[in-house]
Structures are given as structure tokens and as C-alpha cells.
Scaffold this motif. Sequence first.
Motif, mmCIF file in Angstrom:
data_model
loop_
_atom_site.group_PDB
_atom_site.id
_atom_site.type_symbol
_atom_site.label_atom_id
_atom_site.label_comp_id
_atom_site.label_asym_id
_atom_site.label_seq_id
_atom_site.Cartn_x
_atom_site.Cartn_y
_atom_site.Cartn_z
ATOM 1 N N ILE A 88 13.177 -18.197 -44.466
ATOM 2 C CA ILE A 88 12.524 -16.873 -44.417
ATOM 3 C C ILE A 88 11.664 -16.763 -43.153
ATOM 4 C CG2 ILE A 88 10.895 -15.330 -45.612
ATOM 5 C CD1 ILE A 88 11.733 -16.750 -48.223
ATOM 6 N N ARG A 89 11.714 -15.601 -42.490
ATOM 7 C CA ARG A 89 10.921 -15.374 -41.284
ATOM 8 C C ARG A 89 9.448 -15.671 -41.575
ATOM 9 N NH1 ARG A 89 12.108 -9.442 -39.047
ATOM 10 N NH2 ARG A 89 9.855 -9.263 -39.154
ATOM 11 N N PRO A 90 8.774 -16.484 -40.724
ATOM 12 C CA PRO A 90 7.381 -16.865 -41.017
ATOM 13 C C PRO A 90 6.479 -15.676 -41.302
ATOM 14 C CG PRO A 90 8.205 -18.070 -39.128
ATOM 15 C CD PRO A 90 9.286 -17.091 -39.496
ATOM 16 N N ASP A 91 6.641 -14.571 -40.544
ATOM 17 C CA ASP A 91 5.725 -13.442 -40.742
ATOM 18 C C ASP A 91 5.993 -12.700 -42.047
ATOM 19 O OD1 ASP A 91 8.153 -12.726 -39.428
ATOM 20 O OD2 ASP A 91 7.339 -10.738 -39.065
ATOM 21 N N LEU A 92 7.115 -12.995 -42.698
ATOM 22 C CA LEU A 92 7.400 -12.314 -43.965
ATOM 23 C C LEU A 92 7.107 -13.195 -45.180
ATOM 24 C CD1 LEU A 92 10.729 -10.376 -43.254
ATOM 25 C CD2 LEU A 92 8.374 -9.656 -42.930
#
Length: 391
Positions: free
Chosen positions: A6-10
Motif C-alpha cells: 500500500i502507498r505509504p501516504d495512504l
Amino acid sequence: MSLNIIRPDLRSLPMSKTLAVSALANQLKSEGKEVLNLAVGEPDFDTPDFIGQAAIEAIKNGETKYTLVGGTLELKKAICHKFKRDNNLSFTTDQVMASTGCKQVLYNVLMATLEPGDEVIVPGPYWPSYPAMIKLFQGKPIIVDCPREQSFLLKPHQLDAAITEKTKWLMLNYPGNPTGAVYSKADLLNIIAVLKNHPHVWVLSDEIYEHLTYAPNVFYSIGSLDAEVGERIVTANGLSKSHSMTGWRLGFCGGHPQLIRVLTNVQSQSTTNPCSITQAAAIAALNGDNDIVFKFRDAFHARIKHFVEMLSDTKLKIDMPHGAFYVFIDVSAYNKDDVAFAESLLKSEYVAVVPGAAFGDPGHVRLSCAASEDELEEAAKRIKKFLATLD
Ligand SMILES: Cc1ncc(COP(=O)(O)O)c(C=O)c1O
């Protein structure tokens, strides 16, 4: 297992506060409690019959296949007709497109234009999806506070101060969700005057509540007011609120033809065309006269007036909204913590409202008046009973 995929910012994206209230409301409902849900932003009217009939005809005629990505030519013509008739906006069919809801219009625009670190000016209180979408595309929401004292409207000097070299968009929404604020023609011309000095800034104007503007307020599309700045304006709209068609999923926009071409290409890689049957219904809705829309508007206005009146002998701070179907109430005289206020109102009196924090304005709650007269009357009674326990 750690989900590094999962994208770190999400990974730490919080659940929307609106959904959290709805989840609790649903749980209480399933336990048999008589919940009054004033948290949802959805007209309670049936979709007008002539629109449904057009959809049934489309099915019978086999209009059930892929269409042009941005909508059939007939739909694009109907969108141009609507923009001219209602908004004095002159678009040709290569300057408009249809999407699966106004939400997808906004999503397409931000996806097609934002690069990491780009700034988007969002006047607050705001619809929560704006900052969420901007962040999804690694842009930076620049929230400009527009409190009740300034009628929840963005002032020209605030806009000027918020603009930097990185600003790509100003997002406008009027009548506004959650406040019902409406910009007058003079307000819009003042905003345009600022934008003339900043030719790199574009405007994404979300006009989905256009038809729910209450007299003496008059609705003007900002894109119609200045030819030069108008080139940099994308006008977004949809049928969810005006024609009580939330489930049909039809939004549309008009703007610069080169941008519209790219938005269409972006959409061609995700959902392709909006539902073909919905498109047929939309043609009927947009080509039909606005009598039914004005009937809905007048009904919402009457309900809002009655509801605000019923709460007028409390310490709640309420201004009559100028448009849309929400009432945005300052509850801080009772409880500064709007999330706690909303939670205990739901748990004790089973009235679901959305805390203002969801819209970037704590100390408030948003109630939707898109409920029946009886429900609103009952809700006002229960709210007063609840307030009496806080005094
Ligand atoms: C300000 C605003 N814009 C857009 C939308 C989304 O509309 P649609 O149902 O057409 O996606 C909403 C729905 O609540 C809204 O409040």
C-alpha cells in the motif's frame, strides 16, 4: 503480515468522519432503534417519472452497449443546451463530457492535472472529498478559513494571499456543502479580478447545487462572467441533487477543449462511458424544462425555513442557508467538541448528524434537510430534548 504494497501516504488514511457516523447510525438501526438519519446528502424525492421512462425506453431500444467515452453526441448536445440555457455558458460538443457522477468529474480533473506538491486552494468549510482527492494525487490542499462571520465566503484578499507559484487550482463550490453559502455576481467578479493577476491559476467550479439557490439569492456561473478568465474555468455539475438522481451516477463538465480531450482519455482508462441507460435518462432530464427542479427547490426551502424556526429558541447558532439542503449549526454554546456532541445526540436521541470537523470547521454540526417534514419535526423535538440535558 505488513502490507507494504500500500502507498505509504495512504496507509494511515483515516476513515471519513461522515462514514463513522453513518456506521454507528446503521448499527443502532439494526438494533431496532428509530434512527433519524440527517447525515446523508441525498434528496428524498423519487426521480421524476419522465426520466425513468426514458431509461426504460433505452433498454427496450437496446441502448445497452459502450458509447463514446465522454457520452453520446446526443447527451453532449443536451449538456451544451443546459449550459447555455441555465448558465449562459457557450460550449461546443468538444468542450463538454459526461462522467459517472460529478465526483468522477472532479477526480478526472485532479488526476489529469496535479503533479506532486501542486497546491489547490480550498475555501473551508469544504466538502471532505476535495482535500481527500487532492491528497490522493499527491497535491497539497491549501485550506483558507472562511468562517460564519464572513458568511462562509472566500474574500478576494484571502485568495490573493493564498496563491503561490505552485497553485494550480482554486476549487469553488456554491451553493456550498456544508454551509449553503452562495457567491453573488459582485463576489465572483472580485474573485475574477484577483485571478486576472495570476494567469497560472485555474478554477474548478463545482455547481452541483446550482438549482437549489434560494431567493433573493441568484446563481451565476463564474465561467460566464469573464471571457479571458473563463478560458481557465472548468464548470462541473451533475444530476444527483437537481433531479434526485444520486443512484444513476451522472455528472458532466465544460471547459477548454484540450483539457476535455485529456480528461476523456483519462476516463477511457478507468470507467469508460457513464452507463448508457443513465445517459438516455440524462438527455430527458437536461432537455426537459426545470419545473420539477424548481418544485424540489421550493420544497427544500420550505423545510429548511420550518426546521430553522423550530430551533430558533435554543442557544444553537444557525443562519438561514442561501442554497443547498443543509443547515450548518454552531453547537459550541453546548459543547465545543462537535464529534462528542454528534455521538451523544445519536446515542441518546437517535438523530444522526455530521460533526463539523469533517468539513474542517469544528464546533459545528451539519444536518441535512433532505428528509420529510415529519422526520424534520421529530428531529427538532429530539434535538431540543437533548439540548435540555446539556443546559
Ligand atoms: C459539493 C459536492 N460535489 C459533488 C458531489 C458528488 O455528486 P455526484 O453524486 O454527482 O458524484 C457532492 C455530493 O454530495 C457534493 O456535495
